[in-house]
Design an enzyme around this catalytic site. Structure first.
Site, PDB file in Angstrom:
ATOM      1  N   GLU A   1      -2.381 -16.607  39.288  1.00 16.75           N
ATOM      2  CA  GLU A   1      -2.525 -15.264  38.714  1.00 16.75           C
ATOM      3  C   GLU A   1      -1.492 -15.045  37.604  1.00 16.75           C
ATOM      4  O   GLU A   1      -1.811 -14.569  36.506  1.00 16.75           O
ATOM      5  CB  GLU A   1      -2.311 -14.191  39.794  1.00 16.75           C
ATOM      6  CG  GLU A   1      -3.390 -14.102  40.843  1.00 16.75           C
ATOM      7  CD  GLU A   1      -3.151 -15.017  42.035  1.00 16.75           C
ATOM      8  OE1 GLU A   1      -2.383 -16.013  41.894  1.00 16.75           O
ATOM      9  OE2 GLU A   1      -3.732 -14.773  43.104  1.00 16.75           O
TER      10      GLU A   1
ATOM     11  N   GLY B   1      10.362 -15.131  48.220  1.00 19.87           N
ATOM     12  CA  GLY B   1       9.751 -14.248  47.228  1.00 19.87           C
ATOM     13  C   GLY B   1       9.869 -12.784  47.625  1.00 19.87           C
ATOM     14  O   GLY B   1      10.239 -11.913  46.832  1.00 19.87           O
ATOM     15  N   ARG B   2       9.561 -12.485  48.886  1.00 21.34           N
ATOM     16  CA  ARG B   2       9.563 -11.085  49.330  1.00 21.34           C
ATOM     17  C   ARG B   2      10.968 -10.548  49.585  1.00 21.34           C
ATOM     18  O   ARG B   2      11.126  -9.399  49.991  1.00 21.34           O
ATOM     19  CB  ARG B   2       8.670 -10.929  50.568  1.00 21.34           C
ATOM     20  CG  ARG B   2       9.007 -11.896  51.706  1.00 21.34           C
ATOM     21  CD  ARG B   2       7.870 -11.954  52.720  1.00 21.34           C
ATOM     22  NE  ARG B   2       8.088 -12.942  53.779  1.00 21.34           N
ATOM     23  CZ  ARG B   2       7.740 -14.213  53.690  1.00 21.34           C
ATOM     24  NH1 ARG B   2       7.178 -14.681  52.593  1.00 21.34           N
ATOM     25  NH2 ARG B   2       7.947 -15.047  54.697  1.00 21.34           N
TER      26      ARG B   2
ATOM     27  N   GLU C   1       3.914 -10.720  55.724  1.00 22.95           N
ATOM     28  CA  GLU C   1       4.003 -12.125  55.312  1.00 22.95           C
ATOM     29  C   GLU C   1       5.110 -12.809  56.124  1.00 22.95           C
ATOM     30  O   GLU C   1       5.076 -14.015  56.348  1.00 22.95           O
ATOM     31  CB  GLU C   1       4.278 -12.227  53.797  1.00 22.95           C
ATOM     32  CG  GLU C   1       3.825 -13.555  53.199  1.00 22.95           C
ATOM     33  CD  GLU C   1       3.894 -13.597  51.673  1.00 22.95           C
ATOM     34  OE1 GLU C   1       5.006 -13.595  51.134  1.00 22.95           O
ATOM     35  OE2 GLU C   1       2.831 -13.644  51.029  1.00 22.95           O
TER      36      GLU C   1
ATOM     37  N   HIS D   1      -3.138  15.138  54.892  1.00 21.76           N
ATOM     38  CA  HIS D   1      -4.500  15.633  54.649  1.00 21.76           C
ATOM     39  C   HIS D   1      -5.510  14.500  54.673  1.00 21.76           C
ATOM     40  O   HIS D   1      -6.615  14.643  54.154  1.00 21.76           O
ATOM     41  CB  HIS D   1      -4.543  16.381  53.317  1.00 21.76           C
ATOM     42  CG  HIS D   1      -3.643  17.586  53.337  1.00 21.76           C
ATOM     43  ND1 HIS D   1      -4.050  18.813  53.795  1.00 21.76           N
ATOM     44  CD2 HIS D   1      -2.336  17.726  53.015  1.00 21.76           C
ATOM     45  CE1 HIS D   1      -3.046  19.670  53.733  1.00 21.76           C
ATOM     46  NE2 HIS D   1      -1.989  19.027  53.270  1.00 21.76           N
TER      47      HIS D   1
ATOM     48  N   LYS E   1      -5.995 -19.969  48.611  1.00 23.58           N
ATOM     49  CA  LYS E   1      -5.705 -20.445  47.242  1.00 23.58           C
ATOM     50  C   LYS E   1      -6.410 -21.775  46.988  1.00 23.58           C
ATOM     51  O   LYS E   1      -7.023 -21.979  45.937  1.00 23.58           O
ATOM     52  CB  LYS E   1      -4.194 -20.687  47.081  1.00 23.58           C
ATOM     53  CG  LYS E   1      -3.331 -19.461  46.998  1.00 23.58           C
ATOM     54  CD  LYS E   1      -1.897 -19.904  46.692  1.00 23.58           C
ATOM     55  CE  LYS E   1      -0.900 -18.827  46.982  1.00 23.58           C
ATOM     56  NZ  LYS E   1       0.487 -19.289  46.925  1.00 23.58           N
TER      57      LYS E   1
ATOM     58  N   LYS F   1       8.650 -17.330  41.191  1.00 25.25           N
ATOM     59  CA  LYS F   1       9.596 -18.240  41.824  1.00 25.25           C
ATOM     60  C   LYS F   1       9.194 -19.695  41.551  1.00 25.25           C
ATOM     61  O   LYS F   1       9.998 -20.505  41.135  1.00 25.25           O
ATOM     62  CB  LYS F   1       9.639 -17.958  43.331  1.00 25.25           C
ATOM     63  CG  LYS F   1      10.581 -18.872  44.088  1.00 25.25           C
ATOM     64  CD  LYS F   1      10.685 -18.484  45.552  1.00 25.25           C
ATOM     65  CE  LYS F   1      11.469 -19.558  46.303  1.00 25.25           C
ATOM     66  NZ  LYS F   1      11.629 -19.273  47.720  1.00 25.25           N
TER      67      LYS F   1
HETATM   68  O1  F6P Z   1       0.964 -16.275  47.764  1.00 16.91           O
HETATM   69  C1  F6P Z   1       2.099 -15.766  48.374  1.00 16.91           C
HETATM   70  C2  F6P Z   1       3.317 -15.959  47.546  1.00 16.91           C
HETATM   71  O2  F6P Z   1       3.756 -17.262  47.666  1.00 16.91           O
HETATM   72  C3  F6P Z   1       4.396 -14.979  47.921  1.00 16.91           C
HETATM   73  O3  F6P Z   1       5.140 -15.370  48.995  1.00 16.91           O
HETATM   74  C4  F6P Z   1       5.150 -14.864  46.653  1.00 16.91           C
HETATM   75  O4  F6P Z   1       5.967 -13.738  46.644  1.00 16.91           O
HETATM   76  C5  F6P Z   1       4.022 -14.799  45.665  1.00 16.91           C
HETATM   77  O5  F6P Z   1       3.067 -15.708  46.168  1.00 16.91           O
HETATM   78  C6  F6P Z   1       4.360 -15.141  44.242  1.00 16.91           C
HETATM   79  O6  F6P Z   1       4.893 -16.414  44.119  1.00 16.91           O
HETATM   80  P1  F6P Z   1       5.683 -16.844  42.840  1.00 16.91           P
HETATM   81  O7  F6P Z   1       6.864 -15.953  42.703  1.00 16.91           O
HETATM   82  O8  F6P Z   1       6.080 -18.267  43.079  1.00 16.91           O
HETATM   83  O9  F6P Z   1       4.765 -16.718  41.662  1.00 16.91           O
END
Ligand code: F6P
Length: 560
Positions: free
Chosen positions: A217, A283-284, A369, A400, A524, A211
């Site tokens: 990452e 995002g979620r 979240e 189990h 972060k 987003k």
């Molecule tokens: O670190 C949390 C977050 O901001 C989430 O809310 C989001 O879904 C995810 O990181 C990834 O963010 P992006 O889509 O901006 O890479």
């Protein structure tokens, strides 16, 4: 709407619920015996979902107080505020409009928010994603060596990963033969290495999904994937000698999904190969936006449309159904009842559908979240528990492993069971239909939790008196059973929307902004500050606390 949340604890309903809880003695055996209609009264059909709430710990009085609570906290107004684009994400000053992503084309009245013609923009972007998906599916889209794409690798994390991977896994039977999707999310280099090791660069397409297009990452993995592409193309015989050749390779093997299309261009992806969405999609809550491009490619536009129509059916139900039959409202309110009045801390989601194996992980981000907050949307501290811990694994594996605690432990763990009537793979074991063996477990578990087994029943089986207590099941352990005809794209959309709205209801009662996520920021920031110390910067190391410094020292001593 955003002035100040109603403090739920000051409402009449809350206080009556508190009093009701004091003398509350769950008796599912007794309630079912006394109310022959209980199962019917508490079973609802919402689109394709058949939802049985009757094994929950509620009486007619509980239900009426909970729905009164919904009125007293202004849930109806809050729902309208969301659907109409008010800035209910206060701390980020944004509308919350994931429901607009699944409005059918031509929906009326048209939705205009903050000067944006939302419907037109949504449909235009969807058309772009679908056109691209079709090109990949038909082979019209080719890699840099002229070969058709066989593997789509989505690189993203959080909402840019969990939704797509969960939905892809859930809808595997709908994936076009000869196509597959893979997912890289973790910055642990193992994730990328393991995911790419057997791929052919000539037939691989990367979707960089972020987003913000700033997530460490994702950008790190995207750069590594680009290096991999160039290196592996050369290894497989392509000539990549200069920047133009490198750019040309990226243009055929990388697309992006983001709200920050300028940053996509900076990365070297042609904006023509980028799909957008908007800051009002959390995002979620984004799997139904262009973030679902990997899904649109693999299951195809028509199935993706069915997926969206599933969401929309539940949206309409949530927006219009009276509380007495509004399933997301009732389930959200029940969760409030368990969390705030009966002392539950966690909630288990147990799909009896192997294809839903990532659904609990997906729900963890959606719910935790969203509602793992200690302040309300006006900044005041909450004065009640919020956000349960959500968890789960597919049945029967969980049986189990951890079901022991759910059946006989000291904690109250409300459970949602999910199953479908028609399996994707109907198999026989001799005379036995294996799906029926499987579903017998689904039916048995909620029955065992609800009705238990008394000491007398245990004794009647001839059990040695010394071990009778260990074999007693208290019963009165709450569960909801959700069934559907099959795990189709529409049903999956319905399930996701159901939980989105359950989450919304809980956030509304607790008065919190369910759409920000400031709690992920500190870690972060610190990771950035700590990186130089990890790499050997003495000053940065000195600035760390004693424990962190010692851990980094250990790492540096061990690292080969
Ligand atoms: O670190 C949390 C977050 O901001 C989430 O809310 C989001 O879904 C995810 O990181 C990834 O963010 P992006 O889509 O901006 O890479």
């Amino acid at each position: 709407m955003n002035s100040s949340p109603v403090d739920a604890t000051t409402t009449t309903a809350w206080n009556k619920l508190a009093a009701h809880a004091v003398n509350f003695t769950p008796d599912l055996r007794g309630w079912f015996a006394a109310e022959p209609q209980r199962a019917q009264d508490l079973t609802f059909q919402i689109a394709d979902l058949h939802v049985d709430l009757s094994k929950n710990l509620l009486t007619a009085e509980t239900r009426s107080l909970l729905t009164r609570l919904a009125d007293e906290v202004g849930l109806r107004e809050r729902i309208e505020a969301m659907f109409t684009g008010e800035h209910i994400n206060v701390t980020e000053d944004r509308a919350v409009l994931h429901t607009a992503l699944r409005r059918p084309a031509g929906a009326s009245p048209a939705l205009h928010v903050d000067g944006q013609d939302v419907d037109t923009d949504v449909q235009a972007e969807l058309a772009k994603v679908f056109a691209f998906a079709d090109k990949v599916r038909t082979g019209e889209w080719k890699g840099s060596t002229g070969e058709r794409i066989k593997t789509v690798v989505n690189i993203g994390i959080g909402g840019s990963d969990l939704g797509p991977v969960m939905a892809y896994e859930a809808l595997k039977p709908y994936v076009q033969a000869g196509l597959e999707a893979r997912f890289i999310s973790n910055i642990d280099p193992t994730d990328l290495a393991e995911t790419l090791h057997d791929l052919d660069p000539r037939t691989t397409l990367f979707i960089i999904a972020s987003k913000t297009f700033t997530t460490l990452e994702t950008l790190t993995n995207a750069r590594l994937a680009r290096e991999w592409l160039w290196r592996e193309l050369v290894a497989s015989g392509s000539e990549i000698k200069d920047d133009d050749a490198r750019r040309a390779a990226v243009a055929r093997h990388f697309v992006a999904v983001s709200t920050a299309l300028d940053k996509v261009a900076d990365f070297g992806i042609d904006p023509a190969n980028a799909f957008g969405f908007w800051d009002w999609v959390g995002g979620r809550y984004s799997v139904d936006s262009a973030i679902g491009t990997s899904l649109a490619i693999t299951i195809g536009p028509e199935n993706f449309r069915q997926f969206l129509s599933g969401f929309h059916a539940v949206d309409e139900h949530f927006r219009t159904a009276p509380w007495s039959e509004n399933v997301p409202a009732l389930m959200g309110l029940l969760n409030v009842w368990y969390t705030n009045f009966l002392g539950a801390h966690t909630h288990a989601v147990l799909p009896y559908a192997q294809y839903l194996h990532r659904f609990p992980a997906y729900l963890q981000q959606l719910t935790m979240e969203s509602n793992g907050k200690s302040v309300r949307w006006d900044g005041s501290k909450v004065n009640m528990e919020t956000g349960e811990i959500w968890w789960g694994e597919p049945g029967t594996n969980g049986q189990h492993a951890f079901y022991q605690l759910i059946h006989q432990g000291t904690r109250l763990v409300p459970v949602d069971f999910i199953a479908v009537a028609n399996p994707a793979h109907p198999l026989q074991d001799g005379e036995a239909d294996v799906h029926e063996l499987f579903l017998a477990n689904f039916f048995a578990q909620s029955k065992a939790l609800a009705f238990g087994k008394t000491a007398d029943e245990v004794r009647a089986e001839g059990t040695d008196e010394a071990i009778v207590p260990a074999r007693v099941f208290s019963g009165n352990r709450p569960s909801t059973s959700i069934m559907a005809p099959e795990l189709s794209p529409a049903v999956l959309g319905q399930l996701i929307a159901l939980y989105e709205h359950i989450t919304f209801v809980q956030g509304a009662v607790w008065g919190i902004d369910s759409f920000d996520q400031w709690g992920v920021e500190l870690g972060k920031e610190l990771a950035q500050q700590i990186t130089p110390a990890v790499s050997g910067d003495a000053q940065a190391l000195k600035e760390q606390d004693a424990s962190t410094r010692a851990l980094i020292d250990y790492y540096r001593a061990q690292r080969r």
